[in-house]
Design a protein around this motif. Structure first.
Motif, mmCIF file in Angstrom:
data_model
loop_
_atom_site.group_PDB
_atom_site.id
_atom_site.type_symbol
_atom_site.label_atom_id
_atom_site.label_comp_id
_atom_site.label_asym_id
_atom_site.label_seq_id
_atom_site.Cartn_x
_atom_site.Cartn_y
_atom_site.Cartn_z
ATOM 1 N N SER A 1 -1.534 5.347 15.183
ATOM 2 C CA SER A 1 -2.641 5.309 14.217
ATOM 3 C C SER A 1 -3.727 6.313 14.566
ATOM 4 N N GLN A 2 -3.984 6.524 15.865
ATOM 5 C CA GLN A 2 -4.987 7.510 16.263
ATOM 6 C C GLN A 2 -4.521 8.930 15.939
ATOM 7 N N PHE A 3 -3.237 9.199 16.145
ATOM 8 C CA PHE A 3 -2.691 10.493 15.725
ATOM 9 C C PHE A 3 -2.847 10.649 14.206
ATOM 10 N N ALA A 4 -2.564 9.569 13.468
ATOM 11 C CA ALA A 4 -2.652 9.620 12.005
ATOM 12 C C ALA A 4 -4.085 9.881 11.545
ATOM 13 N N GLU A 5 -5.043 9.285 12.218
ATOM 14 C CA GLU A 5 -6.449 9.523 11.856
ATOM 15 C C GLU A 5 -6.813 10.989 12.035
ATOM 16 N N LEU A 6 -6.270 11.624 13.071
ATOM 17 C CA LEU A 6 -6.553 13.035 13.306
ATOM 18 C C LEU A 6 -5.924 13.912 12.214
ATOM 19 N N VAL A 7 -4.739 13.536 11.762
ATOM 20 C CA VAL A 7 -4.126 14.256 10.639
ATOM 21 C C VAL A 7 -4.980 14.093 9.384
ATOM 22 N N GLY A 8 -5.506 12.895 9.179
ATOM 23 C CA GLY A 8 -6.393 12.666 8.045
ATOM 24 C C GLY A 8 -7.658 13.511 8.126
ATOM 25 N N THR A 9 -8.189 13.654 9.334
ATOM 26 C CA THR A 9 -9.361 14.519 9.528
ATOM 27 C C THR A 9 -9.025 15.962 9.178
ATOM 28 N N ALA A 10 -7.822 16.394 9.536
ATOM 29 C CA ALA A 10 -7.390 17.756 9.209
ATOM 30 C C ALA A 10 -7.341 17.960 7.699
ATOM 31 N N ILE A 11 -6.828 16.994 6.982
ATOM 32 C CA ILE A 11 -6.766 17.087 5.520
ATOM 33 C C ILE A 11 -8.175 17.223 4.936
ATOM 34 N N ASP A 12 -9.092 16.427 5.456
ATOM 35 C CA ASP A 12 -10.480 16.474 4.962
ATOM 36 C C ASP A 12 -11.149 17.797 5.315
ATOM 37 N N CYS B 1 2.889 10.038 9.797
ATOM 38 C CA CYS B 1 2.657 10.279 8.368
ATOM 39 C C CYS B 1 2.707 8.987 7.562
ATOM 40 N N THR B 2 3.601 8.089 7.929
ATOM 41 C CA THR B 2 3.668 6.803 7.227
ATOM 42 C C THR B 2 2.391 6.005 7.453
ATOM 43 N N ASP B 3 1.902 5.989 8.688
ATOM 44 C CA ASP B 3 0.660 5.290 8.996
ATOM 45 C C ASP B 3 -0.506 5.899 8.214
ATOM 46 N N LEU B 4 -0.537 7.223 8.160
ATOM 47 C CA LEU B 4 -1.590 7.930 7.430
ATOM 48 C C LEU B 4 -1.592 7.573 5.956
ATOM 49 N N VAL B 5 -0.432 7.667 5.330
ATOM 50 C CA VAL B 5 -0.335 7.438 3.882
ATOM 51 C C VAL B 5 -0.583 5.969 3.541
ATOM 52 N N ALA B 6 -0.194 5.062 4.430
ATOM 53 C CA ALA B 6 -0.456 3.641 4.194
ATOM 54 C C ALA B 6 -1.955 3.362 4.166
ATOM 55 N N ALA B 7 -2.723 4.125 4.958
ATOM 56 C CA ALA B 7 -4.171 3.922 5.035
ATOM 57 C C ALA B 7 -4.943 4.710 3.981
ATOM 58 N N ARG B 8 -4.270 5.671 3.309
ATOM 59 C CA ARG B 8 -4.955 6.534 2.345
ATOM 60 C C ARG B 8 -4.165 6.561 1.037
ATOM 61 N N PRO B 9 -4.419 5.606 0.168
ATOM 62 C CA PRO B 9 -3.644 5.493 -1.073
ATOM 63 C C PRO B 9 -3.812 6.677 -2.019
ATOM 64 N N GLU B 10 -4.795 7.541 -1.770
ATOM 65 C CA GLU B 10 -4.966 8.715 -2.634
ATOM 66 C C GLU B 10 -3.883 9.766 -2.386
ATOM 67 N N LEU B 11 -3.152 9.630 -1.271
ATOM 68 C CA LEU B 11 -2.041 10.530 -0.985
ATOM 69 C C LEU B 11 -0.796 10.012 -1.695
ATOM 70 N N THR B 12 -0.205 10.831 -2.536
ATOM 71 C CA THR B 12 0.821 10.337 -3.459
ATOM 72 C C THR B 12 2.242 10.770 -3.140
ATOM 73 N N THR B 13 2.436 11.687 -2.160
ATOM 74 C CA THR B 13 3.772 12.228 -1.921
ATOM 75 C C THR B 13 4.056 12.299 -0.431
ATOM 76 N N LEU B 14 5.146 11.644 -0.018
ATOM 77 C CA LEU B 14 5.498 11.543 1.398
ATOM 78 C C LEU B 14 6.954 11.966 1.589
ATOM 79 N N VAL B 15 7.199 12.797 2.613
ATOM 80 C CA VAL B 15 8.555 13.207 2.977
ATOM 81 C C VAL B 15 8.786 12.863 4.439
ATOM 82 N N LEU B 16 9.835 12.086 4.709
ATOM 83 C CA LEU B 16 10.176 11.678 6.064
ATOM 84 C C LEU B 16 11.496 12.324 6.455
ATOM 85 N N ILE B 17 11.456 13.193 7.465
ATOM 86 C CA ILE B 17 12.650 13.887 7.941
ATOM 87 C C ILE B 17 13.074 13.266 9.266
#
Length: 339
Positions: A85-96, A115-131
């Motif tokens: 979750s802390q990694f995900a928060e940093l990715v969210g900061t990068a987006i902002d 990425c899943t943790d990030l998108v779960a916390a930010r519903p405004e993100l609409t497209t997710l790709v998991l490789i």
């Protein structure tokens, strides 16, 4: 490949830092215009170089921003292990900080958890790709995952193995083993239930880390999972040796199109019933001919190694400009073989 379809041999890479709570991440950006931007997050221990083949294909559709998170890719690690979750928060900061509006979020391996943790916390993100999502909930032990990783690595190209060795040495085994328990215990299948984004799951045919039964079960946990795709001939690092195939399905997904409705012959459905039901199997694209002469090939290798040395020096001296120059030189050298 026609002249108009050739990838830009001299990508203008911009390197910047994203500051978090006592830590920072590096973002390497390429491309300026397009329909939608992409955010790329790599797996445990490795760097954004794992996306070196995928990024040039995605940038034909939109700007690409590849992240090196704390402890990976030459970025200093924190004093204490960060949670997913802390990694995900940093990715969210990068987006902002980048001012991105609804980018396509793409994660590989442990990056899929982030990425899943990030998108779960930010519903405004609409497209997710998991490789190559991890960890298979039915085999959540280090010995089993190690064995599966070794089996998958038998099908990886030499360059991926080389990138992995360099990345793990750069990361350091101390930091790797601090993060490993966080990855092993993260319940991505439970977080998936909170994701409202349209989700695409991609695996390689020979990816023992991410077997068919696992991706099938995981995809069902996402409320809006659209497609599960398997790339023939690929392994865990499917987006490297099979970048064109992965980029194609990513762009289709970002455009709102179903991969299973592609042209006849381009995609075939998985077998009816069983663990592979509903998986779209994408054939390997024909290998591209390398047009370089032996002398030019040697020159390209020398230039790429020199670029890697420049990047290494930039990491050691905390000089982002050198990192940027080194990455640009490496990208230019790799691109010559695609001319």
């Amino acid at each position: 490949m026609t002249k108009s379809e050739k990838l830009d041999p001299r990508p203008d890479i911009v390197v910047r830092r994203i500051q978090g709570d006592g830590v920072w991440a590096r973002v390497s950006s390429v491309g300026e215009v397009g329909d939608r931007p992409f955010i790329l997050v790599s797996g445990i221990g490795v760097s954004s170089h794992y996306f070196e083949q995928l990024a040039p294909h995605l940038m034909q559709f939109g700007p690409v921003h590849a992240l090196d998170l704390p402890g990976f890719g030459g970025v200093p690690h924190a004093r204490h292990a960060l949670s997913i979750s802390q990694f995900a928060e940093l990715v969210g900061t990068a987006i902002d900080d980048l001012g991105l509006e609804d980018p396509v979020i793409v994660g590989h391996s442990m990056g899929t958890q982030i990425c899943t943790d990030l998108v779960a916390a930010r519903p405004e993100l609409t497209t997710l790709v998991l490789i190559s999502p991890v960890i298979d909930a039915s085999a959540r032990t280090v010995p089993v995952q190690t064995l599966r990783f070794l089996r998958a690595s038998l099908h990886e190209p030499f360059r991926v193995k080389l990138l992995a060795v360099v990345a793990y040495l750069t990361c350091g085994f101390g930091w790797f083993f601090k993060i490993l328990p966080r990855m092993m215990s993260y319940p991505i299948e439970r977080t998936a239930a909170r994701v409202r984004a349209s989700t695409l799951v991609i695996r390689g045919e020979h990816d023992a880390v991410c077997p068919r039964p696992w991706v099938t079960r995981l995809s069902r946990a996402f409320p809006r999972a659209v497609d599960v795709v398997e790339i023939e001939g690929a392994a865990h690092s499917v987006m490297h040796a099979h970048a064109r195939e992965v980029a194609g399905v990513c762009v289709r997904h970002a455009s709102g199109a179903r991969v299973t409705r592609a042209a006849v012959g381009a995609v075939r459905a998985g077998a009816e019933g069983g663990d592979d039901a509903g998986i779209a199997v994408v054939p390997q694209a024909p290998k591209q001919e390398v047009s370089l002469s032996p002398a030019d090939s040697v020159k390209a290798v020398v230039d790429e190694v020199e670029g890697a040395v420049i990047e290494f020096k930039g990491n050691k001296t905390d000089d982002d400009r050198l990192v940027e120059l080194g990455r640009e030189q490496q990208a230019e050298a790799r691109a010559r073989g695609r001319d």
